[in-house]
Design a protein around this motif. Structure first.
Motif, PDB file in Angstrom:
ATOM      1  N   VAL A   2       0.842  -1.199   0.000  1.00 55.67           N
ATOM      2  CA  VAL A   2       0.000   0.000   0.000  1.00 55.67           C
ATOM      3  C   VAL A   2       0.871   1.241   0.000  1.00 55.67           C
ATOM      4  N   ARG A   3       0.257   2.375  -0.320  1.00 52.25           N
ATOM      5  CA  ARG A   3       0.935   3.661  -0.358  1.00 52.25           C
ATOM      6  C   ARG A   3       0.014   4.734   0.201  1.00 52.25           C
ATOM      7  N   GLY A   4       0.573   5.892   0.452  1.00 52.37           N
ATOM      8  CA  GLY A   4      -0.227   7.047   0.845  1.00 52.37           C
ATOM      9  C   GLY A   4      -0.902   6.877   2.191  1.00 52.37           C
ATOM     10  N   TRP A   5      -2.193   7.269   2.223  1.00 56.19           N
ATOM     11  CA  TRP A   5      -2.937   7.238   3.493  1.00 56.19           C
ATOM     12  C   TRP A   5      -3.099   5.815   4.009  1.00 56.19           C
ATOM     13  N   ALA A   6      -3.175   4.831   3.114  1.00 54.32           N
ATOM     14  CA  ALA A   6      -3.315   3.437   3.548  1.00 54.32           C
ATOM     15  C   ALA A   6      -2.079   2.984   4.324  1.00 54.32           C
ATOM     16  N   LEU A   7      -0.914   3.498   3.932  1.00 56.85           N
ATOM     17  CA  LEU A   7       0.310   3.157   4.650  1.00 56.85           C
ATOM     18  C   LEU A   7       0.290   3.751   6.054  1.00 56.85           C
ATOM     19  N   ARG A   8      -0.288   4.935   6.176  1.00 58.23           N
ATOM     20  CA  ARG A   8      -0.386   5.556   7.507  1.00 58.23           C
ATOM     21  C   ARG A   8      -1.375   4.796   8.395  1.00 58.23           C
ATOM     22  N   VAL A   9      -2.413   4.224   7.789  1.00 55.48           N
ATOM     23  CA  VAL A   9      -3.347   3.397   8.553  1.00 55.48           C
ATOM     24  C   VAL A   9      -2.633   2.163   9.097  1.00 55.48           C
ATOM     25  N   VAL A  10      -1.775   1.569   8.266  1.00 52.87           N
ATOM     26  CA  VAL A  10      -0.981   0.433   8.730  1.00 52.87           C
ATOM     27  C   VAL A  10      -0.091   0.854   9.900  1.00 52.87           C
ATOM     28  N   GLY A  11       0.507   2.039   9.795  1.00 55.11           N
ATOM     29  CA  GLY A  11       1.332   2.542  10.888  1.00 55.11           C
ATOM     30  C   GLY A  11       0.545   2.744  12.171  1.00 55.11           C
ATOM     31  N   LEU A  12      -0.690   3.236  12.037  1.00 54.71           N
ATOM     32  CA  LEU A  12      -1.540   3.421  13.217  1.00 54.71           C
ATOM     33  C   LEU A  12      -1.869   2.088  13.871  1.00 54.71           C
ATOM     34  N   LEU A  13      -2.153   1.076  13.061  1.00 53.65           N
ATOM     35  CA  LEU A  13      -2.452  -0.253  13.604  1.00 53.65           C
ATOM     36  C   LEU A  13      -1.228  -0.850  14.307  1.00 53.65           C
ATOM     37  N   VAL A  14      -0.053  -0.624  13.734  1.00 51.77           N
ATOM     38  CA  VAL A  14       1.178  -1.120  14.369  1.00 51.77           C
ATOM     39  C   VAL A  14       1.397  -0.425  15.709  1.00 51.77           C
ATOM     40  N   ALA A  15       1.073   0.874  15.777  1.00 51.44           N
ATOM     41  CA  ALA A  15       1.196   1.603  17.041  1.00 51.44           C
ATOM     42  C   ALA A  15       0.248   1.032  18.097  1.00 51.44           C
TER      43      ALA A  15
END
Length: 235
Positions: A85-98
């Protein structure tokens, strides 16, 4: 798409690739730490009913913190998702990892700070009867290993959610022809380039193509010896 636009579009992608290796290593380290911690003994429970010998029960991480193994698998899935994924979807993945990092850190910190509850240990150990004497011993290393995994996951989350830096501008060699002609016209009128780049041979030829003579300074009418004449012109 022009060459200038193509290079500008590639810059965020290159910046994202620059963080791919460290975030992947952090996610892998976190997943390995969680998996290893889940296989280690977190709590030793010693019980006695007063009639038989003392009984010792070991509670590992997957028992004391049941979500540890699934969270380790989730971090492995995040590695694959970070490349898909790229863009905002990548940030969603980062939020889930957090969120995974927080979920891992909470039971580890509670165990290190408050110790192990004997009642909870008896419940998880599924002891039969009613033990009269209970004692619990906490293993520090597995909890610290889980905290290490939580910190690594948090670092990976920061890299996943960080917006790729955008460079302020491109070198003049990537400018489209119209931009080069405009800069060449200003150069021929005695203006200096807007950027800090030195005047190159290409810029001089662009000025000549634009009908300007870059060798003639402001206020010079070109009458003093013909040094400012354009190549190929007659005196």
């Amino acid at each position: 798409m022009s060459e200038n636009e193509s290079i500008a579009a590639e810059q965020p992608t290159r910046a994202s690739r620059g963080t791919a290796v460290p975030r992947t290593l952090l996610l892998a380290l976190s997943a390995a730490s969680l998996w290893g911690s889940s296989r280690m003994t977190w709590v030793h429970l010693t019980s006695s009913d007063g009639k038989t010998l003392e009984r010792t029960t070991d509670l590992d991480g997957s028992t004391w913190a049941a979500a540890m193994t699934p969270l380790a698998l989730a971090l492995l899935a995040a590695i694959a998702a970070s490349f898909a994924v790229r863009g905002w979807a990548l940030r969603v993945v980062g939020l889930l990892v957090a969120l995974v990092a927080v979920a891992v850190a909470v039971p580890a910190v509670q165990l290190l700070v408050s110790g192990a509850s004997a009642d909870r240990a008896v419940e998880l150990a599924e002891l039969s009867g009613h033990p009269e004497d209970l004692s619990t011993t906490v293993s520090v290393l597995p909890a610290l290993l889980a905290l290490l995994g939580a910190v690594a996951a948090l670092g990976a989350a920061v890299l996943l959610m960080r917006k790729p830096p955008v460079r302020g501008g491109l070198s003049s060699k990537y400018d489209n022809p119209a931009a080069r002609r405009e800069a060449a016209a200003k150069l021929g009128q005695g203006d200096t380039p807007a950027s800090d780049e030195p005047v190159t041979q290409r810029m001089l030829w662009d000025a000549l193509d634009a009908g300007e003579d870059p060798t003639v300074a402001d206020g010079d009418d070109g009458a003093g010896g013909g040094n400012g004449a354009k190549p190929g012109s007659s005196h």
